[in-house]
Design a protein around this motif. Structure first.
Motif, short mmCIF file in Angstrom:
data_model
loop_
_atom_site.label_atom_id
_atom_site.label_comp_id
_atom_site.label_asym_id
_atom_site.label_seq_id
_atom_site.Cartn_x
_atom_site.Cartn_y
_atom_site.Cartn_z
N ASP A 141 0.83 -1.21 0.00
CA ASP A 141 0.00 0.00 0.00
C ASP A 141 0.86 1.26 0.00
OD1 ASP A 141 -2.32 -1.51 0.07
OD2 ASP A 141 -2.40 -1.54 2.27
N TYR A 142 2.12 1.11 0.35
CA TYR A 142 3.04 2.25 0.39
C TYR A 142 3.64 2.50 -0.99
CZ TYR A 142 2.92 2.03 5.51
OH TYR A 142 2.53 2.04 6.82
N SER A 143 4.00 3.74 -1.24
CA SER A 143 4.69 4.08 -2.48
C SER A 143 6.05 3.42 -2.52
CB SER A 143 4.85 5.60 -2.57
OG SER A 143 5.87 5.95 -3.49
N PRO A 144 6.48 2.94 -3.71
CA PRO A 144 7.83 2.37 -3.82
C PRO A 144 8.91 3.36 -3.38
CG PRO A 144 6.55 1.81 -5.76
CD PRO A 144 5.72 2.78 -4.96
N PHE A 157 13.24 -1.46 -5.20
CA PHE A 157 11.89 -1.12 -4.75
C PHE A 157 11.10 -0.44 -5.86
CE2 PHE A 157 13.66 -1.81 -0.51
CZ PHE A 157 12.59 -2.44 0.12
N GLY A 158 11.78 0.28 -6.73
CA GLY A 158 11.10 0.90 -7.86
C GLY A 158 10.47 -0.12 -8.79
N ALA A 159 11.00 -1.34 -8.79
CA ALA A 159 10.46 -2.42 -9.63
C ALA A 159 9.01 -2.74 -9.27
CB ALA A 159 11.32 -3.67 -9.49
N LEU A 160 8.58 -2.36 -8.06
CA LEU A 160 7.20 -2.62 -7.65
C LEU A 160 6.20 -1.84 -8.50
CD1 LEU A 160 7.72 -2.51 -3.78
CD2 LEU A 160 7.03 -4.52 -5.12
N ALA A 161 6.67 -0.80 -9.16
CA ALA A 161 5.77 0.00 -10.00
C ALA A 161 5.23 -0.82 -11.16
CB ALA A 161 6.49 1.24 -10.51
N SER A 162 6.04 -1.75 -11.67
CA SER A 162 5.63 -2.56 -12.81
C SER A 162 5.15 -3.95 -12.39
CB SER A 162 6.78 -2.70 -13.81
OG SER A 162 7.91 -3.29 -13.20
N ASN A 163 5.48 -4.34 -11.16
CA ASN A 163 5.08 -5.67 -10.69
C ASN A 163 4.93 -5.63 -9.17
OD1 ASN A 163 4.69 -8.35 -10.11
ND2 ASN A 163 6.49 -9.10 -11.20
N SER A 164 3.68 -5.61 -8.73
CA SER A 164 3.42 -5.49 -7.29
C SER A 164 3.34 -6.85 -6.60
CB SER A 164 2.12 -4.70 -7.05
OG SER A 164 1.03 -5.35 -7.71
N ASP A 165 3.95 -7.84 -7.21
CA ASP A 165 4.01 -9.18 -6.61
C ASP A 165 4.78 -9.12 -5.29
OD1 ASP A 165 4.66 -11.86 -5.95
OD2 ASP A 165 4.49 -12.45 -8.06
N LEU A 219 13.29 7.51 -10.51
CA LEU A 219 13.58 7.42 -11.94
C LEU A 219 12.90 6.21 -12.57
CD1 LEU A 219 17.38 8.39 -12.04
CD2 LEU A 219 15.42 9.74 -12.82
N VAL A 220 12.89 5.10 -11.85
CA VAL A 220 12.23 3.90 -12.38
C VAL A 220 10.73 4.12 -12.49
CG1 VAL A 220 11.67 1.49 -11.87
CG2 VAL A 220 14.00 2.30 -11.59
N LEU A 221 10.14 4.80 -11.52
CA LEU A 221 8.71 5.09 -11.56
C LEU A 221 8.35 6.01 -12.72
CD1 LEU A 221 8.60 3.73 -8.76
CD2 LEU A 221 7.04 5.54 -8.04
N GLN A 222 9.25 6.97 -13.01
CA GLN A 222 8.99 7.92 -14.08
C GLN A 222 9.15 7.30 -15.46
OE1 GLN A 222 7.75 11.10 -13.52
NE2 GLN A 222 7.61 10.20 -11.47
N LEU A 280 13.63 -0.05 -16.26
CA LEU A 280 13.91 -0.93 -15.13
C LEU A 280 15.03 -1.95 -15.38
CD1 LEU A 280 13.35 -1.85 -12.27
CD2 LEU A 280 11.43 -3.21 -13.12
N PRO A 281 15.00 -2.73 -16.49
CA PRO A 281 16.10 -3.69 -16.70
C PRO A 281 17.46 -3.00 -16.79
CG PRO A 281 14.28 -4.15 -18.19
CD PRO A 281 14.00 -2.82 -17.56
N TYR A 282 17.47 -1.81 -17.41
CA TYR A 282 18.72 -1.06 -17.52
C TYR A 282 19.15 -0.51 -16.16
CZ TYR A 282 17.63 -1.12 -22.53
OH TYR A 282 17.35 -1.53 -23.80
N ALA A 283 18.17 -0.05 -15.38
CA ALA A 283 18.48 0.53 -14.06
C ALA A 283 19.03 -0.53 -13.11
CB ALA A 283 17.24 1.18 -13.47
N LEU A 284 18.44 -1.73 -13.14
CA LEU A 284 18.93 -2.81 -12.29
C LEU A 284 20.38 -3.16 -12.61
CD1 LEU A 284 15.77 -5.13 -12.37
CD2 LEU A 284 16.72 -4.05 -10.32
N SER A 285 20.66 -3.31 -13.90
CA SER A 285 22.03 -3.68 -14.28
C SER A 285 22.99 -2.50 -14.13
CB SER A 285 22.04 -4.21 -15.72
OG SER A 285 21.43 -3.32 -16.62
N PHE A 286 22.48 -1.27 -14.25
CA PHE A 286 23.31 -0.08 -14.02
C PHE A 286 23.82 -0.09 -12.58
CE2 PHE A 286 23.99 4.26 -12.64
CZ PHE A 286 24.58 4.89 -13.72
N ALA A 287 22.91 -0.36 -11.64
CA ALA A 287 23.30 -0.42 -10.23
C ALA A 287 24.32 -1.54 -10.01
CB ALA A 287 22.07 -0.64 -9.36
#
Length: 271
Positions: free
Chosen positions: A8-11, A144-152, A212-215, A220-227
């Protein structure tokens, strides 16, 4: 554990809470300076090696692997976003390393890296430590930003495990920062302040990564591998060389193996 109520919380809020936790563990580790004035070389090398091992494992299990799986699920070339993001993350930290004035622990001021400056030795030392923490906060924020595309709940659990792993390695890292600062001639209070202050970039970069991931969700795949690329750069450029100083390098290797094993077990067993 039922994690659905956290969805229920924002990523961004979750990323902030998680990185405040990792910062807090850094401060807890830094507080060891009030108990010890110096640190045994074997222990220091093992601590730094442990931090390196955790970051290597987290880079694959929590960042690169999900990046590849996301691309594959979208029908894209599975390895391409991971490759581009990974190399971009390394390049980004390379540029920061060349620009940001900083000084590695135990070296004389004339060995400072980055743009030449007249800043005090203490500032240069803290900036070097701060450089370690940027990709860690970014990694947690992106997860945590990944929750924007998949709230699993499984995605949430994976992000929480990553934050836990980063927190675990932040404790010895905090001690490995503040105690050597004390050895550099800092007072206990000043060594603690600088040691924990180096972790303040984690909430900042964590919130930025999630935002950035939410925007731009396709990032997302690029951001994960960037980190992941940014963390691996820090490991190879900073942590491993620092852990290999002196004659107790076997302890660095043992620490790295234990750190990798810890993070691997956390990621596989808890997600």
């Amino acid at each position: 554990m039922n994690l659905e109520y956290l969805l229920d919380y924002s990523p961004i809020a979750l990323a902030l809470f998680a990185t405040l936790f990792t910062w807090g563990v850094t401060a807890l580790g830094a507080s060891m300076v009030f108990l010890f004035k110096s640190i045994n070389e074997k222990v220091l090398n093992c601590m730094l090696g442990y931090a390196a091992g955790v970051m290597i494992a987290a880079s694959f299990w929590s960042l690169l692997k999900p990046s590849i799986e996301l691309s594959e699920a979208k029908g894209e070339v599975a390895w391409l976003p991971a490759l581009i993001g990974f190399l971009s993350g390394g390049l980004f930290l390379f540029m920061v390393d060349k620009i940001l004035p900083h000084l590695h622990m135990g070296l004389s001021t004339d060995k400072a890296e980055g743009i030449k400056t007249s800043w005090q030795r203490s500032v240069l030392l803290v900036l070097s430590i701060t450089l370690h923490n940027i990709p860690e906060g970014l990694a947690v924020g992106v997860a945590f930003g990944a929750l924007a595309s998949n709230s699993d709940p499984a995605v949430l659990a994976s992000a929480m495990v990553l934050a836990l792993g980063i927190g675990l390695q932040n404790f010895p890292e905090g001690a490995a920062v503040s105690i050597p600062l004390r050895r550099e001639g800092f007072s206990r209070r000043k060594a603690f302040t600088y040691g924990q202050l180096s972790g303040i970039v984690e909430p900042i970069s964590g919130v930025l990564g999630a935002y950035l991931v939410l925007q731009v969700e396709p990032l997302l795949p690029y951001a994960l591998s960037f980190a992941a690329g940014a963390m691996i750069f820090v490991v190879v450029e900073e942590l491993i060389p620092e852990s290999q100083r002196g004659n107790e390098t076997d302890y660095s290797t043992i620490g790295a193996m234990l750190g990798f094993a810890t993070m691997m077990v956390l990621d596989v067993a808890l997600t």
